[in-house]
Design a protein around this motif. Sequence first.
Motif, mmCIF file in Angstrom:
data_model
loop_
_atom_site.group_PDB
_atom_site.id
_atom_site.type_symbol
_atom_site.label_atom_id
_atom_site.label_comp_id
_atom_site.label_asym_id
_atom_site.label_seq_id
_atom_site.Cartn_x
_atom_site.Cartn_y
_atom_site.Cartn_z
ATOM 1 N N THR A 11 0.815 -1.215 0.000
ATOM 2 C CA THR A 11 0.000 0.000 0.000
ATOM 3 C C THR A 11 0.844 1.259 0.000
ATOM 4 O O THR A 11 0.373 2.317 -0.410
ATOM 5 C CB THR A 11 -0.931 0.016 1.231
ATOM 6 O OG1 THR A 11 -0.141 -0.125 2.409
ATOM 7 C CG2 THR A 11 -1.926 -1.110 1.141
ATOM 8 N N THR A 12 2.097 1.182 0.480
ATOM 9 C CA THR A 12 2.941 2.365 0.487
ATOM 10 C C THR A 12 3.412 2.704 -0.924
ATOM 11 O O THR A 12 3.383 3.852 -1.351
ATOM 12 C CB THR A 12 4.158 2.144 1.393
ATOM 13 O OG1 THR A 12 3.704 1.838 2.709
ATOM 14 C CG2 THR A 12 5.028 3.389 1.438
ATOM 15 N N ARG A 15 -0.243 2.709 -3.684
ATOM 16 C CA ARG A 15 -1.536 3.114 -3.127
ATOM 17 C C ARG A 15 -2.500 3.604 -4.196
ATOM 18 O O ARG A 15 -3.718 3.584 -3.981
ATOM 19 C CB ARG A 15 -1.338 4.182 -2.051
ATOM 20 C CG ARG A 15 -0.810 5.519 -2.574
ATOM 21 C CD ARG A 15 -0.672 6.536 -1.463
ATOM 22 N NE ARG A 15 0.300 6.090 -0.463
ATOM 23 C CZ ARG A 15 0.582 6.766 0.657
ATOM 24 N NH1 ARG A 15 -0.068 7.885 0.911
ATOM 25 N NH2 ARG A 15 1.479 6.321 1.490
ATOM 26 N N LYS A 297 -10.710 -0.933 1.310
ATOM 27 C CA LYS A 297 -9.723 -0.208 2.095
ATOM 28 C C LYS A 297 -8.775 -1.185 2.781
ATOM 29 O O LYS A 297 -9.188 -2.134 3.415
ATOM 30 C CB LYS A 297 -10.416 0.657 3.153
ATOM 31 C CG LYS A 297 -9.468 1.507 3.966
ATOM 32 C CD LYS A 297 -10.252 2.388 4.922
ATOM 33 C CE LYS A 297 -9.312 3.293 5.732
ATOM 34 N NZ LYS A 297 -8.444 2.515 6.627
ATOM 35 N N SER A 298 -7.476 -0.950 2.637
ATOM 36 C CA SER A 298 -6.471 -1.846 3.236
ATOM 37 C C SER A 298 -6.401 -1.579 4.724
ATOM 38 O O SER A 298 -6.529 -0.452 5.175
ATOM 39 C CB SER A 298 -5.111 -1.616 2.593
ATOM 40 O OG SER A 298 -5.169 -1.899 1.214
#
Length: 298
Positions: A11-12, A15, A297-298
Motif C-alpha cells: 500500500t505504500t 496506493r 480499504k487496506s
Amino acid sequence: MTTSFPATVNTTRHRFLFPALATLLIIGWSSGFVGIRYASEEASVAVLLFWRTLLSGIILLPFALAFGPKMQLRAVVSQMGFGVMAVFIYLGGFALAIEQHVPTGLVALMSDLVPLVIAAMSQPLLGERLTGRQWVGTAVAVGGVLIVSFDSLSFGTAPLWAYGVTIGSMIVFALASVLRSGRGSLNMPVHQSLCIHSLTGAALFGIWGLAAGGLEPPITREFAIGMAWLVLIATFAAYSVYYTMLRLFPVAKVSAAIYLSPPVTMLWAWMLFSEPLTPAMFLGLAVTLAGVWLTSKS
C-alpha cells in the motif's frame, strides 16, 4: 488453504494502483451498455455476441501467437474452460434472459450482485477471509445498488426458467473468477488468455446463431458503432483490466468495484441518450461508493 497473491499490493508503493485500475474497470464494464444500445436493435443476441467475440479473438490472435510464452495445450484447455464460463455462459445467459423479456433492470441488478457471491465463495475456496468491515462494506454497496436500481425493478412476464438463467449466469461468472484467481495454469498473459476466451465464445455463439437462423451481420452504421464499442472498450478494456487485477489483488477486493457499474451506466445513458437522472440515483451512487471504500480499504 490460504492463497498468496503475487504482488498483492504494497500500500505504500502502490496506493494509487488499485483506484486507477478500478476506475478503468468501471468505465469499461459499464460502457457495455452503450454498445448494446447501439447494436442490439439491429441483430439478434446470438449474432451480436458472435461478432463481438469473433472480432475480439481475431484481432488478438497475431499478438497471442507472436508475443508471450509458448502456449501449452493444457493451459489452452484450461483457458477454454474459463472462456465457456466467463464469456459464453455469462454473456449469453444474460442476453438470453433479456431476449426472453426478463426486465433489463432486474437483469442488471442480478449481474451486479456478482461481488457478493464472490465474497461468499472466496473464503471456502481460496482461504481469503473477509473482515467484519469488509462484510459491512459489501452490505452497504448492495444497498446502494438496490437504491439505484429500485425504479427500474419489475418482474415482467418472462418464463420462470429465464429468471433461473439470470441467476445461474451470475453464479457461474463468480465461480469462474474465484477459480481463475486460485489456479496458476490460468495466469498466462492477458492478451493470450483473452484471445482464447473470445474465440471459444465465438465458436459457441456461432453454433447458437446458426441454429437460430444465421450469422450474417446487418450492414448499418449503428451496428458498426456498437460493435466497435463492444470490442474495444467493453471487451479489450474491461476484461483485460479485470484479469490483470485478479492477478494483483484478492478477488473479493477486485469484484467490489463492479458495484459501481449501475450508477456509472446511468451516467453514460444520461450523457449519450439523454435519459433522466433522479435524486435516488445520486443517493445510490454515494452509498455504493461508501460501500466499495469500506470493502477495498487496506
